[in-house]
Design a protein around this motif. Structure first.
Motif, PDB file in Angstrom:
ATOM      1  N   UNK A 245       0.816  -1.220   0.000  1.00 40.86           N
ATOM      2  CA  UNK A 245       0.000   0.000   0.000  1.00 40.86           C
ATOM      3  C   UNK A 245       0.851   1.272   0.000  1.00 40.86           C
ATOM      4  N   UNK A 246       2.177   1.121   0.048  1.00 43.61           N
ATOM      5  CA  UNK A 246       3.029   2.302   0.158  1.00 43.61           C
ATOM      6  C   UNK A 246       2.924   3.223  -1.058  1.00 43.61           C
ATOM      7  N   UNK A 247       2.648   2.653  -2.233  1.00 48.67           N
ATOM      8  CA  UNK A 247       2.621   3.462  -3.449  1.00 48.67           C
ATOM      9  C   UNK A 247       1.760   4.701  -3.329  1.00 48.67           C
ATOM     10  N   UNK A 248       0.658   4.615  -2.582  1.00 46.44           N
ATOM     11  CA  UNK A 248      -0.236   5.788  -2.427  1.00 46.44           C
ATOM     12  C   UNK A 248       0.411   6.863  -1.566  1.00 46.44           C
ATOM     13  N   UNK A 249       1.389   6.497  -0.745  1.00 50.20           N
ATOM     14  CA  UNK A 249       2.037   7.445   0.151  1.00 50.20           C
ATOM     15  C   UNK A 249       3.377   7.953  -0.396  1.00 50.20           C
ATOM     16  N   UNK A 250       3.870   7.334  -1.461  1.00 48.29           N
ATOM     17  CA  UNK A 250       5.179   7.688  -2.006  1.00 48.29           C
ATOM     18  C   UNK A 250       5.169   9.110  -2.555  1.00 48.29           C
ATOM     19  N   UNK A 251       6.336   9.708  -2.622  1.00 48.51           N
ATOM     20  CA  UNK A 251       6.464  11.045  -3.206  1.00 48.51           C
ATOM     21  C   UNK A 251       7.762  11.114  -3.996  1.00 48.51           C
ATOM     22  N   UNK A 252       7.785  11.919  -5.054  1.00 42.08           N
ATOM     23  CA  UNK A 252       9.010  12.048  -5.850  1.00 42.08           C
ATOM     24  C   UNK A 252      10.019  12.962  -5.164  1.00 42.08           C
ATOM     25  N   UNK A 253      11.252  12.915  -5.643  1.00 47.03           N
ATOM     26  CA  UNK A 253      12.265  13.871  -5.207  1.00 47.03           C
ATOM     27  C   UNK A 253      13.001  13.514  -3.936  1.00 47.03           C
ATOM     28  N   UNK A 254      12.832  12.290  -3.425  1.00 44.44           N
ATOM     29  CA  UNK A 254      13.556  11.892  -2.224  1.00 44.44           C
ATOM     30  C   UNK A 254      15.014  11.600  -2.566  1.00 44.44           C
ATOM     31  N   UNK A 255      15.896  11.794  -1.588  1.00 39.93           N
ATOM     32  CA  UNK A 255      17.334  11.601  -1.762  1.00 39.93           C
ATOM     33  C   UNK A 255      17.646  10.106  -1.704  1.00 39.93           C
ATOM     34  N   UNK A 256      18.094   9.545  -2.826  1.00 36.80           N
ATOM     35  CA  UNK A 256      18.339   8.109  -2.905  1.00 36.80           C
ATOM     36  C   UNK A 256      19.441   7.661  -1.949  1.00 36.80           C
ATOM     37  N   UNK A 257      20.461   8.489  -1.736  1.00 35.99           N
ATOM     38  CA  UNK A 257      21.552   8.108  -0.839  1.00 35.99           C
ATOM     39  C   UNK A 257      21.070   8.042   0.610  1.00 35.99           C
ATOM     40  N   UNK A 258      20.233   8.999   0.995  1.00 34.06           N
ATOM     41  CA  UNK A 258      19.653   8.939   2.341  1.00 34.06           C
ATOM     42  C   UNK A 258      18.767   7.708   2.503  1.00 34.06           C
ATOM     43  N   UNK A 259      17.988   7.409   1.497  1.00 36.50           N
ATOM     44  CA  UNK A 259      17.117   6.240   1.566  1.00 36.50           C
ATOM     45  C   UNK A 259      17.933   4.959   1.772  1.00 36.50           C
ATOM     46  N   UNK A 260      19.055   4.847   1.072  1.00 41.43           N
ATOM     47  CA  UNK A 260      19.891   3.649   1.210  1.00 41.43           C
ATOM     48  C   UNK A 260      20.462   3.525   2.621  1.00 41.43           C
ATOM     49  N   UNK A 261      21.000   4.620   3.150  1.00 43.68           N
ATOM     50  CA  UNK A 261      21.562   4.600   4.500  1.00 43.68           C
ATOM     51  C   UNK A 261      20.482   4.307   5.531  1.00 43.68           C
ATOM     52  N   UNK A 262      19.358   4.990   5.407  1.00 43.37           N
ATOM     53  CA  UNK A 262      18.316   4.864   6.411  1.00 43.37           C
ATOM     54  C   UNK A 262      17.645   3.498   6.373  1.00 43.37           C
ATOM     55  N   UNK A 263      17.580   2.880   5.188  1.00 42.39           N
ATOM     56  CA  UNK A 263      16.979   1.547   5.099  1.00 42.39           C
ATOM     57  C   UNK A 263      17.793   0.535   5.898  1.00 42.39           C
ATOM     58  N   UNK A 264      19.114   0.561   5.751  1.00 41.67           N
ATOM     59  CA  UNK A 264      19.948  -0.377   6.506  1.00 41.67           C
ATOM     60  C   UNK A 264      19.927  -0.046   7.993  1.00 41.67           C
ATOM     61  N   UNK A 265      20.005   1.240   8.320  1.00 41.24           N
ATOM     62  CA  UNK A 265      19.987   1.656   9.727  1.00 41.24           C
ATOM     63  C   UNK A 265      18.689   1.234  10.405  1.00 41.24           C
TER      64      UNK A 265
END
Length: 305
Positions: A245-265
């Motif tokens: 269900x995340x697709x409805x909450x997604x937004x463009x323009x997020x920082x891919x490098x932050x997403x990678x770090x934060x996903x592992x953290x």
């Protein structure tokens, strides 16, 4: 007429109180007390750490005021008592929102669930557009405080390294890969460019932290951790908890490098946190152990092949 303790609430007691009279038939009582906190005592973390345990009447009221002022639906506050003269606890009496959780609604009535999900997306857009030059929990910033650390990404990295150490000591799979996970965290952090503004985020927003009111609209709960921070942190958690269900909450323009770090953290946090909670007397032990096991596997899957 009756009191029922509601499921959940690892830092506070949550009770439905049923009454007879001209006012509401029931209310919810939040009770912050040592006896209601299942987390083991690990000393006194920095109160200005954005990820320090957000518990108590002060952060709750600060978050409730801020969100209500933005038009983001939260339970109405009916009464508070922080005097600790009647009992050894801080207490808030709030509106009882009867429609169950968004998590349940998405399973039982997908059409209504998707409509509520759309409203939730609008709420998050309002929150994430609120920008602050400083990061930190709302109640800390309101008191003129400053969050620890030099940046959001540094705070996340420092916390992730602590979580890695704790997880490695308690989970053999993480222990065996500790060196590779440490290297990967530092590598991902080095890729993140500086940032000067931060959005307003819930911090732990899963579909179980969204109730549905009589109009079918979403109501945010467990709001004590409301803070200004990188919105990528929120979106990693949203993707993790809302899944398909995340697709409805997604937004463009997020920082891919932050997403990678934060996903592992975040995966490492969801290994260390539940295992830490199991050091205490948290009742739903199998559930917490399952969370730790699942996220250990997910963390390891994020290592380069």
């Amino acid at each position: 007429m009756g009191v029922d303790r509601l499921r959940g609430g690892s830092k506070k007691g949550v009770y439905r109180v049923r009454a007879d009279g001209p006012r509401a038939a029931s209310v919810i009582v939040y009770r912050w007390a040592e006896a209601e906190n299942f987390w083991p005592d690990v000393g006194s973390p920095e109160a200005t750490d954005p990820f320090a345990p957000a518990s108590g009447l002060t952060p709750f009221l600060a978050a409730q005021r801020r969100l209500d002022g933005l038009g983001v639906r939260v339970p109405r506050v009916l009464a508070v008592d922080g005097s600790r003269t009647r009992q050894d606890a801080d207490v808030a009496v709030v509106e009882d929102v009867h429609g169950g959780t968004l998590e349940a609604l998405l399973g039982t009535d997908p059409a209504r669930g998707k409509a509520a999900l759309g409203e939730l997306a609008d709420m998050l857009a309002v929150m994430h557009r609120q920008l602050g030059a400083q990061y930190g929990r709302v109640d800390v910033l309101e008191r003129g405080g400053t969050a620890v650390g030099s940046s959001c990404e540094q705070v996340v990295l420092d916390r992730a390294l602590v979580d890695l150490g704790e997880a490695a000591a308690r989970d053999g799979r993480i222990g065996s890969a500790a060196g590779a996970l440490d290297d990967r965290l530092r590598e991902l952090a080095e890729r993140v460019a500086p940032r000067t503004s931060h959005g307003l985020i819930h911090g732990e927003l899963g579909p179980d932290h969204v109730l549905i009111d009589a109009n079918g609209s979403p109501v945010l709960i467990d709001i004590e951790g409301l803070m200004f921070f990188d919105v990528e942190w929120e979106h990693v958690f949203l993707q993790l908890r809302f899944g398909e269900h995340y697709g409805r909450l997604a937004r463009p323009g997020l920082d891919a490098h932050r997403l990678d770090l934060y996903a592992l953290a975040m995966r490492l946090s969801l290994v260390a946190g539940p295992l830490r909670l199991l050091d205490g007397d948290f009742p739903d032990r199998e559930f917490m152990a399952g969370i730790a096991d699942h996220n250990a596997n997910e963390a390891l899957s994020l290592l380069p092949r």
